[in-house]
Design a protein around this motif. Structure first.
Motif, PDB file in Angstrom:
ATOM      1  N   UNK A  92       5.597 -22.038  20.000  1.00  0.00           N
ATOM      2  CA  UNK A  92       6.583 -21.036  20.383  1.00  0.00           C
ATOM      3  C   UNK A  92       5.932 -19.662  20.272  1.00  0.00           C
ATOM      4  N   UNK A  93       5.811 -18.983  21.407  1.00  0.00           N
ATOM      5  CA  UNK A  93       5.150 -17.674  21.438  1.00  0.00           C
ATOM      6  C   UNK A  93       5.968 -16.730  22.317  1.00  0.00           C
ATOM      7  N   UNK A  94       5.544 -15.490  22.368  1.00  0.00           N
ATOM      8  CA  UNK A  94       6.144 -14.501  23.265  1.00  0.00           C
ATOM      9  C   UNK A  94       5.150 -14.210  24.373  1.00  0.00           C
ATOM     10  N   UNK A  95       5.560 -14.427  25.610  1.00  0.00           N
ATOM     11  CA  UNK A  95       4.700 -14.201  26.770  1.00  0.00           C
ATOM     12  C   UNK A  95       5.140 -12.934  27.485  1.00  0.00           C
ATOM     13  N   UNK A  96       4.152 -12.290  28.128  1.00  0.00           N
ATOM     14  CA  UNK A  96       4.443 -11.041  28.830  1.00  0.00           C
ATOM     15  C   UNK A  96       3.821 -11.064  30.222  1.00  0.00           C
ATOM     16  N   UNK A  97       4.506 -10.405  31.142  1.00  0.00           N
ATOM     17  CA  UNK A  97       3.937 -10.079  32.439  1.00  0.00           C
ATOM     18  C   UNK A  97       3.997  -8.563  32.593  1.00  0.00           C
ATOM     19  N   UNK A  98       3.577  -8.067  33.720  1.00  0.00           N
ATOM     20  CA  UNK A  98       3.660  -6.622  33.945  1.00  0.00           C
ATOM     21  C   UNK A  98       5.098  -6.133  33.976  1.00  0.00           C
ATOM     22  N   UNK A  99       6.047  -7.040  34.260  1.00  0.00           N
ATOM     23  CA  UNK A  99       7.425  -6.609  34.449  1.00  0.00           C
ATOM     24  C   UNK A  99       8.347  -6.977  33.300  1.00  0.00           C
ATOM     25  N   UNK A 100       8.008  -7.964  32.478  1.00  0.00           N
ATOM     26  CA  UNK A 100       8.966  -8.425  31.474  1.00  0.00           C
ATOM     27  C   UNK A 100       8.239  -9.214  30.394  1.00  0.00           C
ATOM     28  N   UNK A 152      -0.214 -13.480  36.540  1.00  0.00           N
ATOM     29  CA  UNK A 152      -0.796 -13.792  35.230  1.00  0.00           C
ATOM     30  C   UNK A 152       0.229 -13.532  34.138  1.00  0.00           C
ATOM     31  N   UNK A 153       0.174 -14.372  33.107  1.00  0.00           N
ATOM     32  CA  UNK A 153       1.043 -14.270  31.948  1.00  0.00           C
ATOM     33  C   UNK A 153       0.165 -14.077  30.719  1.00  0.00           C
ATOM     34  N   UNK A 154       0.453 -13.071  29.921  1.00  0.00           N
ATOM     35  CA  UNK A 154      -0.337 -12.771  28.728  1.00  0.00           C
ATOM     36  C   UNK A 154       0.308 -13.431  27.519  1.00  0.00           C
ATOM     37  N   UNK A 155      -0.522 -14.162  26.742  1.00  0.00           N
ATOM     38  CA  UNK A 155      -0.047 -14.860  25.540  1.00  0.00           C
ATOM     39  C   UNK A 155      -0.976 -14.524  24.385  1.00  0.00           C
ATOM     40  N   UNK A 156      -0.529 -14.690  23.125  1.00  0.00           N
ATOM     41  CA  UNK A 156      -1.399 -14.386  21.975  1.00  0.00           C
ATOM     42  C   UNK A 156      -2.634 -15.282  21.966  1.00  0.00           C
ATOM     43  N   UNK A 157      -3.793 -14.671  21.626  1.00  0.00           N
ATOM     44  CA  UNK A 157      -5.050 -15.420  21.625  1.00  0.00           C
ATOM     45  C   UNK A 157      -5.833 -15.328  20.346  1.00  0.00           C
ATOM     46  N   UNK A 158      -5.233 -14.839  19.293  1.00  0.00           N
ATOM     47  CA  UNK A 158      -5.923 -14.789  18.002  1.00  0.00           C
ATOM     48  C   UNK A 158      -6.951 -13.687  17.937  1.00  0.00           C
ATOM     49  N   UNK A 159      -8.084 -13.984  17.242  1.00  0.00           N
ATOM     50  CA  UNK A 159      -9.111 -12.979  17.020  1.00  0.00           C
ATOM     51  C   UNK A 159      -9.737 -12.499  18.316  1.00  0.00           C
ATOM     52  N   UNK A 160      -9.743 -13.338  19.322  1.00  0.00           N
ATOM     53  CA  UNK A 160     -10.339 -12.951  20.597  1.00  0.00           C
ATOM     54  C   UNK A 160      -9.437 -12.050  21.422  1.00  0.00           C
TER      55      UNK A 160
END
Length: 776
Positions: A92-100, A152-160
């Motif tokens: 369970x994560x929070x995803x982002x796009x340019x709009x939301x 594209x959808x941005x999701x958490x990637x840890x240290x990277x």
């Protein structure tokens, strides 16, 4: 009986064309009704359609991330479980796009999702190893993120740092869909992509979907699963009944419309078949007189026609079922898709048997009435000369001929409208399918315009923005107001309220302030006064129906144990929560709770602004700290519904064509004596054909004008009434444009003219001796 069969055989050999037409008419009508049933099953219950297509799971068991996969595998062996999918690892994560941005349950899936609970890709494609960082989004989640294939959808990637996933496709499932602030949507990724996503340990999990032999045994299956995994090992359970209830709550309006169209199609089909049978019996009056003269009793005459037409009906119905079963799935567009899915839906077999049986039964009843009339025909035919002659040619018609108006036009007008009773009947029966098609176009226009016309019938605001990650409401309001495409920003809050005598909650919303009131679009009553002391509010139709209120009444609500008394001064169109929403000023709610603060902002855009582009700009300006969503429209499934309405229009057009061919046949038969006279006075075959074509075209034109005019009025009334019944409220109906109506009228008239060309040419080529024998 032997004589009856011999006459029926002779009649069949003599009138092969009529028999073939009646069989084909029955086939067309039954196919139309079966298609209407398929389209109804396709659109009236979209959740059932998706569940059937995806072979959905009846129960979803969500377990902790550290649960033993072997224990989850054992769920497949529970009593009553016929198939399963998973276990699938989740995050369970929070995803982002340019709009939301939105909450997402990323779920590991293979390139082949398997046969059970298989997501149905509606746009784009499924996962593949060629794109290891691809994601397929649940349809509701894609709408929340305003994402399309290729984005594209941005999701958490840890240290990277954050990772970007490419949206490969958008899929429908029978699972519970995304709901902002309440439930995450599902995104499917390959296992390797999930390994590269970072999420806290308490947000990692596993999920298994179970398909049951008995769908009603979900409670028992859940108990067995909890016993096997332990109460602490199960984090969430959902079943198909919850998903169906949520999906169906937004489709009441469309369901009501489809039921109405189905009943209308049934009525139009019934009239078409009855007209074809009555026309054929009326054309055999001379033969009936001969039968009476040689000794047939009225009962025998009735039995002859009844047996003959029921046999035609059975043959036509069987042909319709066979054709639809073999070729139905090959129809283009939504019709073919609906037929293919309909075969797998519950009650398909019952409908396939019931619709043809009902058609044959109705044909039997219609034939009985017509045959009873035939049984009363006297044994000696009434001389044509004893029949009152048709009305003479009017002064206007004679004047038109004197001014060299083409005889085909003048005589065609007279042929179309000389016999008023039959002319009005023909116009009325042709107008009914066109009326229903116009209503379907009205529904199409309503679905197309209402969600995209902020302020006309729906909410004035286009976007809703919610601040996150430490961004307070004043900063959020400032960021929103700084965008050049934003014309107004209104603070808002939603709270659950309890009405007197109600065990459930309703949605109480505060929008705008006394200094800057929200511009409500009121369809009944008026907007609230910009003064907190007035305690005025507006409500949706669903709330008024639920509490048995009218505009002008007062209502006492309970919010967090405190009373909130409001004066309902207006009604608005509310497409959410079944219309069970009451809205007032934020300052009015603050009187009860002075510490109340806005939870979101409604954003009004300038005309012509692109909501997605503005949402993306606002998200970038806030560094992703604003959740931007588009304000809900009329229905998320309107794209599917538009296709279904197009299919229903095609079905009604098929019924109208059957009625038109019957009208042409009856017109040619009734005018045989007139055609003989026209030939006698020197009209050429081309002119005689022109008379028949003109008469048919004028009848179709009158029917098209009547059908579209009444259809526009009936459509507005019907949609508004169904909107009221569904809780959305009256005032949503939109009529088709004048250009569309003119195109419908022109198309119907041109089609009628084209359909009459061949019968007119055949009638004009008939020899005078043949025509004389037919009318003596």
């Amino acid at each position: 009986m032997r004589a009856t069969l011999r006459w029926a055989h002779a009649d069949l050999r003599t009138h092969r064309g009529e028999a073939l037409f009646l069989v084909l008419a029955t086939t067309g009508v039954v196919i139309a009704l079966l298609l209407a049933s398929a389209l109804f099953g396709y659109a009236a219950n979209p959740w059932q359609r998706v569940f059937t297509q995806t072979n959905g799971a009846h129960v979803w068991i969500h377990a902790r991330g550290d649960a033993d996969p072997a224990d989850l595998e054992r769920l497949r062996d529970l009593d009553g479980v016929t198939a399963a999918t998973g276990p699938h690892r989740t995050a369970h994560i929070t995803a982002r796009t340019d709009a939301a941005r939105a909450d997402v349950e990323l779920r590991a899936a293979d390139a082949d999702p398997g046969p059970t609970a298989r997501p149905q890709v509606v746009r784009g494609r499924w996962l593949d190893t060629g794109t290891p960082d691809g994601v397929v989004l649940q349809a509701g989640l894609a709408r929340a993120l305003w994402a399309e294939p290729g984005d594209t959808v941005t999701v958490p990637g840890g240290a990277e740092g954050p990772r970007e996933l490419t949206v490969l496709g958008i899929a429908d499932t029978a699972e519970r869909d995304h709901r902002a602030g309440d439930r995450p949507g599902v995104g499917w990724v390959l296992p390797g992509a999930l390994d590269r996503v970072t999420a806290p340990a308490d947000r990692l999990g596993q999920v298994v979907g179970l398909r049951l032999a008995d769908p009603d045994d979900t409670g028992y299956a859940v108990q067995r699963a909890v016993t096997l995994l332990g109460a602490d090992g199960v984090t969430e359970v959902s079943d198909w009944k919850q998903a169906r209830a949520e999906a169906q709550s937004d489709d009441r309006l469309l369901g009501l419309l489809l039921v109405t169209f189905g009943l209308g199609a049934l009525l139009a089909a019934a009239l078409a078949v009855a007209g074809a049978i009555s026309t054929r019996v009326r054309g055999h009056l001379r033969d009936i007189s001969v039968l009476k003269a040689v000794g047939f009793t009225p009962g025998q005459v009735v039995r002859i026609f009844l047996v003959q037409h029921v046999a035609f009906a059975l043959l036509g119905a069987a042909l319709a079922v066979a054709l639809l079963g073999t070729l139905g799935g090959r129809f283009p567009g939504r019709i073919g898709e609906a037929v293919s899915i309909w075969r797998d839906l519950p009650h398909h077999t019952a409908a396939t048997l019931a619709v043809p049986a009902a058609a044959v039964l109705f044909i039997g009843l219609a034939t009985s009435l017509a045959a009873w009339r035939a049984g009363r025909v006297p044994p000696v035919p009434v001389a044509r000369g004893a029949v009152p002659p048709a009305a003479g040619m009017s002064r206007a018609a004679r004047a038109a001929l004197g001014r060299r108006v083409p005889p085909a036009l003048v005589l065609g007008w007279r042929a179309a409208f000389a016999r008023r009773g039959r002319s009005l009947t023909a116009v009325a029966r042709l107008a009914l399918p066109l009326l229903l098609i116009t209503v379907a176009l009205s529904a199409w226009t309503t679905l197309d315009r209402v969600p995209s016309s902020a302020g006309d019938a729906g909410p004035a605001a286009t976007l809703s923005a919610r601040a996150t990650e430490g961004l307070d409401e004043r900063q959020a309001a400032r960021l929103l107001a700084d965008n050049p495409d934003v014309t107004a920003v209104y603070p808002g809050i939603e709270v659950a309220a309890l009405a007197p005598g109600q065990t459930g909650t309703i949605n109480l919303r505060g929008l705008g302030t006394d200094a800057r009131p929200y511009p409500f679009t009121v369809v009944e009553g008026r907007a609230p006064s910009p003064s907190a002391t007035d305690d005025e509010a507006v409500a949706g139709q669903g709330l008024l129906d639920l509490l048995d209120l009218e505009v002008g009444d007062w209502v006492r609500l309970t919010v967090e144990g405190h009373p909130q008394i409001l004066h309902i001064v207006g009604r608005t169109i509310e497409t959410e929560q079944g219309g069970r929403v009451v809205t007032t000023s934020l300052d009015t709610l603050a009187e009860r709770d002075p510490g109340l603060r806005p939870a979101f902002h409604q954003v009004q855009l300038r005309p012509g602004a692109d909501p997605k582009a503005v949402g993306a700009a606002l998200s970038r300006a806030s560094d992703g700290r604003l959740e931007i969503h588009e304000v809900g429209g009329l229905n998320e499934g309107r794209a599917v519904m538009r296709g279904v309405l197009a299919g229903l229009a095609a079905v009604l057009a098929l019924i109208g064509l059957t009625e038109l061919l019957t009208t042409i046949s009856a017109g040619v038969r009734d005018r045989e004596r007139d055609l003989l006279a026209l030939k006698a006075i020197g009209l050429t075959p081309r002119q005689i054909s022109g008379v028949i074509v003109t008469a048919t075209g004028l009848t179709a034109l009158a029917a098209a004008l009547t059908g579209t005019l009444l259809g526009t009025l009936v459509g507005r009334w019907l949609i508004n009434e169904h909107g009221r019944a569904s809780g959305i409220g009256a005032g949503i109906a939109q009529s088709p444009s004048t250009a569309v109506l003119l195109l419908l009228i022109a198309g119907a008239t041109a089609g009628a003219v084209a359909a009459s060309l061949l019968p007119a040419a055949r009638a004009a080529r008939r020899r005078p001796a043949d025509t004389l024998a037919a009318v003596v």
